[in-house]
Motif scaffolding. Structure first.
Motif, mmCIF file in Angstrom:
data_model
loop_
_atom_site.group_PDB
_atom_site.id
_atom_site.type_symbol
_atom_site.label_atom_id
_atom_site.label_comp_id
_atom_site.label_asym_id
_atom_site.label_seq_id
_atom_site.Cartn_x
_atom_site.Cartn_y
_atom_site.Cartn_z
ATOM 1 N N HIS A 183 52.114 13.353 -40.430
ATOM 2 C CA HIS A 183 53.115 12.717 -39.575
ATOM 3 C C HIS A 183 54.498 13.190 -40.019
ATOM 4 O O HIS A 183 54.726 13.482 -41.199
ATOM 5 C CB HIS A 183 53.018 11.192 -39.702
ATOM 6 C CG HIS A 183 53.870 10.446 -38.727
ATOM 7 N ND1 HIS A 183 55.218 10.236 -38.947
ATOM 8 C CD2 HIS A 183 53.577 9.854 -37.536
ATOM 9 C CE1 HIS A 183 55.719 9.554 -37.928
ATOM 10 N NE2 HIS A 183 54.751 9.312 -37.061
ATOM 11 N N HIS A 184 55.433 13.281 -39.082
ATOM 12 C CA HIS A 184 56.777 13.753 -39.400
ATOM 13 C C HIS A 184 57.403 12.961 -40.541
ATOM 14 O O HIS A 184 58.074 13.528 -41.407
ATOM 15 C CB HIS A 184 57.667 13.668 -38.155
ATOM 16 C CG HIS A 184 57.327 14.691 -37.118
ATOM 17 N ND1 HIS A 184 57.931 14.735 -35.890
ATOM 18 C CD2 HIS A 184 56.437 15.711 -37.136
ATOM 19 C CE1 HIS A 184 57.440 15.738 -35.183
ATOM 20 N NE2 HIS A 184 56.520 16.339 -35.912
ATOM 21 N N ARG A 185 57.206 11.667 -40.548
ATOM 22 C CA ARG A 185 57.764 10.827 -41.612
ATOM 23 C C ARG A 185 57.191 11.225 -42.969
ATOM 24 O O ARG A 185 57.907 11.250 -43.981
ATOM 25 C CB ARG A 185 57.462 9.358 -41.328
ATOM 26 C CG ARG A 185 58.030 8.385 -42.357
ATOM 27 C CD ARG A 185 57.691 6.957 -42.003
ATOM 28 N NE ARG A 185 56.237 6.753 -41.962
ATOM 29 C CZ ARG A 185 55.651 5.632 -41.560
ATOM 30 N NH1 ARG A 185 56.379 4.625 -41.142
ATOM 31 N NH2 ARG A 185 54.345 5.525 -41.561
ATOM 32 N N ARG A 244 52.717 22.086 -42.261
ATOM 33 C CA ARG A 244 52.376 21.948 -40.849
ATOM 34 C C ARG A 244 50.872 21.991 -40.580
ATOM 35 O O ARG A 244 50.367 21.167 -39.800
ATOM 36 C CB ARG A 244 53.083 23.039 -40.045
ATOM 37 C CG ARG A 244 52.851 22.938 -38.544
ATOM 38 C CD ARG A 244 53.635 23.983 -37.792
ATOM 39 N NE ARG A 244 53.419 23.889 -36.362
ATOM 40 C CZ ARG A 244 53.969 24.697 -35.470
ATOM 41 N NH1 ARG A 244 54.794 25.655 -35.877
ATOM 42 N NH2 ARG A 244 53.709 24.561 -34.191
ATOM 43 N N VAL A 250 55.975 14.214 -43.738
ATOM 44 C CA VAL A 250 56.495 15.544 -44.066
ATOM 45 C C VAL A 250 57.854 15.426 -44.745
ATOM 46 O O VAL A 250 58.131 16.097 -45.745
ATOM 47 C CB VAL A 250 56.605 16.418 -42.795
ATOM 48 C CG1 VAL A 250 57.390 17.695 -43.092
ATOM 49 C CG2 VAL A 250 55.216 16.773 -42.271
ATOM 50 N N VAL A 251 58.702 14.560 -44.212
ATOM 51 C CA VAL A 251 60.029 14.354 -44.806
ATOM 52 C C VAL A 251 59.897 13.832 -46.234
ATOM 53 O O VAL A 251 60.579 14.306 -47.153
ATOM 54 C CB VAL A 251 60.853 13.371 -43.952
ATOM 55 C CG1 VAL A 251 62.141 12.985 -44.682
ATOM 56 C CG2 VAL A 251 61.181 13.980 -42.599
ATOM 57 N N LEU A 297 58.035 23.763 -45.040
ATOM 58 C CA LEU A 297 57.478 23.118 -43.854
ATOM 59 C C LEU A 297 56.277 23.900 -43.323
ATOM 60 O O LEU A 297 55.329 23.312 -42.797
ATOM 61 C CB LEU A 297 58.550 23.003 -42.768
ATOM 62 C CG LEU A 297 59.773 22.152 -43.113
ATOM 63 C CD1 LEU A 297 60.736 22.122 -41.941
ATOM 64 C CD2 LEU A 297 59.358 20.735 -43.513
#
Length: 250
Positions: A146-148, A141, A150-151, A137
């Motif tokens: 976007h968080h989605r 960063r 990153v997942v 992560l």
């Protein structure tokens, strides 16, 4: 069916993972939890199998199988502890880019092939694996994904590294099992294919063009198996493409 990690008693296993006992040694056996995990991991590496019998660990340590239960509640707990311990030191040198992270994970899986045989639907949630994930992560960063995304990237990085590692493990194992070196095997197969399917190039022009493209294949007299080199090259390129596509969506 692949063994499933994360099946042990939750409270006891979390305590052992996150608050392991001190390096106390049994006065009679000299046992410690670290010694048990070390022996279990060594045996698993030698066997290439995560289902390490407690009896084999006991024999390696010169004690009875019952003596191990003072430290581990059973095979499920042992597997969880082994799996997380394998990640120890993974993030000691923080990777700066995702390709470096995936290549490091690749080497971890190649060193411990039994990790590839575990079903990963139920994570162990140990500190060492979590530290490895945190380091991944940390490389994502700064990109501002976007968080989605990153997942999705993180999940793909794990999967791509595992798939490449499986190919490498199989490529290294094949000559030992078959008694046939990689170069000889490919040469014989290609000669046989040319005889059995003389119209191969006409039927599969795209694949043929790819096989004859610049940079395809391994250098002559390359000691690295063809499929291993391809797996390493393809992993790096796949991650690069993954990141490029994510960057374009920003």
């Amino acid at each position: 069916m692949a063994p499933i990690a994360g099946r042990s008693d939750a409270a006891r296993t979390m305590a052992l993972l996150w608050e392991p006992p001190t390096a106390r040694s049994d006065s009679d056996t000299g046992l410690t939890l670290d010694a048990i995990l070390g022996a279990a991991t060594t045996i698993a590496d030698e066997r290439g199998d995560a289902a390490v019998p407690l009896r084999a660990i006991a024999e390696r340590l010169g004690c009875t199988a019952m003596a191990l239960y003072t430290y581990v509640g059973g095979k499920a707990e042992l597997l969880d502890l082994m799996y997380d311990r394998a990640y120890a030191g993974f993030a000691a040198r923080r990777p700066t880019v995702v390709t470096e992270w995936t290549e490091r994970l690749l080497e971890l899986y190649v060193a411990h092939p039994w990790m590839l045989d575990l079903a990963h639907a139920r994570p162990v949630l140990g500190p060492h694996q979590q530290d490895a994930f945190e380091s991944l992560l940390g490389t994502l960063r700064p990109a501002g994904f976007h968080h989605r995304d990153v997942v999705a990237i993180a999940s793909s990085a794990f999967s791509l590294a595992a798939a490449a590692a499986r190919t490498i493990v199989d490529a290294r194992r094949a000559p030992t099992v078959t008694g046939e070196d990689d170069g000889t095997r490919w040469a014989e197969r290609m000669d046989a294919l040319a005889t059995a399917a003389p119209d191969f190039a006409d039927r599969f022009p795209l694949a043929t063009a790819l096989m004859h493209s610049e940079g395809h294949g391994a250098p002559q007299n390359d000691p690295i198996p063809v499929m291993e080199r391809a797996a390493r090259d393809n992993l790096r390129r796949a991650v690069e493409l993954l990141l490029a596509g994510a960057a374009d969506s920003l």
